[in-house]
Design a protein around this motif. Structure first.
Motif, PDB file in Angstrom:
ATOM      1  N   ARG A 187      42.438  39.569  48.479  1.00  0.00           N
ATOM      2  CA  ARG A 187      41.365  39.145  49.382  1.00  0.00           C
ATOM      3  C   ARG A 187      40.734  37.849  48.878  1.00  0.00           C
ATOM      4  O   ARG A 187      40.866  37.480  47.720  1.00  0.00           O
ATOM      5  N   GLU A 213      37.921  48.628  52.790  1.00  0.00           N
ATOM      6  CA  GLU A 213      39.114  47.786  52.649  1.00  0.00           C
ATOM      7  C   GLU A 213      39.796  47.503  53.982  1.00  0.00           C
ATOM      8  O   GLU A 213      40.201  46.375  54.250  1.00  0.00           O
ATOM      9  N   ASP A 217      40.299  43.846  55.466  1.00  0.00           N
ATOM     10  CA  ASP A 217      41.617  43.290  55.797  1.00  0.00           C
ATOM     11  C   ASP A 217      41.642  42.749  57.220  1.00  0.00           C
ATOM     12  O   ASP A 217      42.196  41.687  57.480  1.00  0.00           O
TER      13      ASP A 217
END
Lengths: 308, 250
Positions: A187, A213, A217
């Protein structure tokens, strides 16, 4: 006037925050040189030479600077400082580490973490975790300054400065590097991300950070945390956003399960848009949020991920 | 081996500071004060080193007026052996604080000086590094682990990208980050015992250092207030607002 800007880098890449530090140097005004101190750091020097506003890049490429140890780098910068009125670094871990050493060796005090420039000797900086903003005049003849990059907009990179190699190897000989344990993440960097999603004590444990997460994403976001979440051992300290952690100002900051202690607000309240998700409607985070959602994060996060 | 722990009296971290109406500074009248949290971690680390048998004496020092004796007594109650107050009414710049501490280091000859990485009032993050430069000592800033090994100390540092471990030749300076330890609470017997531990007072003027101010505080203002936001009722509404009103996601 002449200004020396210290390039923040890891021997391979020039950190984007340096472009904001150069903007601060331009606000002061004068001939701007950039110092790249490292080992096998030619790629950084090339990148530095393209930074707008920089007229000369000084490269100290030597094993003594490989890990930019404060003892060695401060000797180099102090020596070079003789030719400059201002010495400026980014207020990230490298600059915060060695710059006060430079200031002391030059017998001046440092002006830390400036967010605006009033004039060549007067600067604006947050104090008390950003709950007060001080305008401070430096009375020292030489100014040693660190810049909080969230206060400035990055300069462009289509310049072509001259690169000059320095033949220096200042080695204090009283410190050495043992090892690094770097966090590996696909990331974006917390400091550079345009969207940040952070979890707090409400996440309950480290495992539950996985709920962030999927959203990160989808949004291309970095993941942060409050000090409470770090203190509780949910996540490592390099994820901490706050007075004593990282200071971020992304376009969008999503605070999940974070109550909004002043120490946390200090690290994120300059974000353009703030979203808060918390089940406690009285949580102080809602006072700074543009959009607040009173909800249980364990229901809200999967739904949000599904709808993005 | 001796450890010196400089500490600072600051506003309690739970208190939200207010700016004075005339914008001359913040208003600290009748505000709860405490030992700076990072300094407390520094005291704890020194006391743990003593409990582990590595260190023989822990000396706390603070620079300020008589009121900072309160924080020195706290350090003594947490386990420091003796304390020094360097008396001054001035609010000194970091460089001048470091110069005073340099004199204390010369007198006491500690093998290790542990300081908080920053004070939560001025948020400067300077004094430890400056003291290191003035004494010629190496520094391990933002420490999350400290391990003494013969004539060296290994310090694990919190850096932007993770952790970095460095080895420093003693004597050395360490500044604490928040994960180094969790400070204990002082027990009542230890608070009582601390009242009888030695606390020496020295005047800052007696150190023969030029303490002329290096900065001029022009004004202090409150930060810009954020405009009050809205409460959304659902995730659907939130996503719609972020897309169409704030335009921060697509």
């Amino acid at each position: 006037m002449s200004i020396l800007v210290y390039a923040e880098h890891d021997n391979s890449e020039l950190k984007a925050d340096t472009l904001k530090t150069v903007a601060a140097a331009q606000a002061i005004g004068g001939d701007i040189h950039m110092l790249v101190a490292g080992s096998n750091c030619q790629a950084v020097a090339e990148a530095a030479s393209k930074v707008n506003g920089v007229s000369k890049v000084l490269v100290a490429d030597n094993a003594a600077y490989e890990h930019q140890l404060a003892e060695n780098v401060s000797l180099l910068v102090t020596e070079l400082a003789a030719d400059y009125d201002h010495v400026i670094a980014t207020a990230l871990t490298t600059g915060k580490n060695f710059m006060p050493r430079v200031a002391a060796l030059l017998d001046v005090t440092q002006i830390s973490d400036i967010i605006a420039v009033e004039s060549s000797d007067t600067f604006v900086r947050p104090i008390y975790a950003g709950n007060a903003i001080a305008t401070v005049q430096s009375l020292d003849s030489k100014k040693v300054i660190t810049v909080r990059s969230t206060g400035f907009d990055a300069v462009a990179t289509d310049g072509s400065a001259e690169i000059v190699a320095l033949d220096k190897a200042t080695d204090a000989g009283n410190s050495s590097h043992v090892n690094d344990e770097l966090s590996v993440s696909e990331r974006p960097d917390l400091g550079a991300a345009s969207i940040v999603i952070s979890g707090g004590r409400g996440m309950q444990n480290g495992e539950n950070f996985k709920l962030l997460e999927g959203i990160a994403d989808k949004l291309g976001a970095a993941i942060g945390a409050s000090r409470a979440a770090v203190d509780a051992g949910f996540v490592p300290n390099d994820m901490q956003v706050g007075q004593t952690g990282k200071i971020v100002a992304p376009d969008l900051y999503i605070a999940v399960g974070i109550s909004g202690a002043i120490q946390h607000l200090a690290g994120m309240k300059d974000s353009k848009v703030i979203v808060a998700i918390n089940k406690d409607p009285e949580a102080p985070i809602f006072q700074v949020a543009d959009y607040g959602l009173v909800a249980d994060l364990f229901d809200a996060l999967p739904e949000l991920e599904g709808k993005l | 081996m001796k450890v010196l722990v400089p500490i600072k009296r600051v506003i309690d971290y739970n208190v939200k500071v207010r700016v004075k109406a005339d914008n001359s500074n913040v208003d600290l009248a009748n505000v709860k004060m405490a030992i700076n949290p990072f300094c407390e971690i520094a005291v704890e680390e020194a006391v743990r080193l003593k409990e582990a048998g590595t260190v023989t004496e822990v000396i706390a020092v603070s620079i300020g007026n008589k009121s900072c004796q309160e924080q020195l007594r706290t350090a003594l109650a947490l386990g420091a052996d003796r304390a020094i107050q360097i008396d001054t009414e001035e609010n000194l710049d970091s460089i001048n604080v470091a110069k005073l501490l340099q004199k204390v280091v010369e007198e006491e000859q500690p093998q290790l000086v542990i300081l908080g990485k920053q004070a939560i009032d001025s948020d400067n993050n300077q004094t430890g590094q400056m003291l290191a430069a003035l004494t010629g000592m190496p520094q391990g800033t933002f420490a999350s682990a400290v391990k003494i090994d013969g004539d060296k100390v290994n310090v694990t540092r919190e850096v932007d990208s993770g952790l970095q471990t460095i080895a420093l030749t003693l004597p050395a300076i360490v500044t604490t980050d928040l994960r180094l330890n969790e400070p204990r609470y002082a027990s009542l017997p230890n608070i009582m015992k601390a009242k009888r531990k030695p606390l020496n007072v020295k005047s800052a003027a007696d150190f023969g250092i030029d303490l002329t101010a290096r900065t001029n505080l022009i004004k202090v203002t409150p930060p810009a207030e954020r405009k009050a936001g809205i409460v959304v009722e659902s995730i659907d509404e939130l996503v719609e607002k972020l897309k169409n009103e704030a335009k921060v996601i697509s």
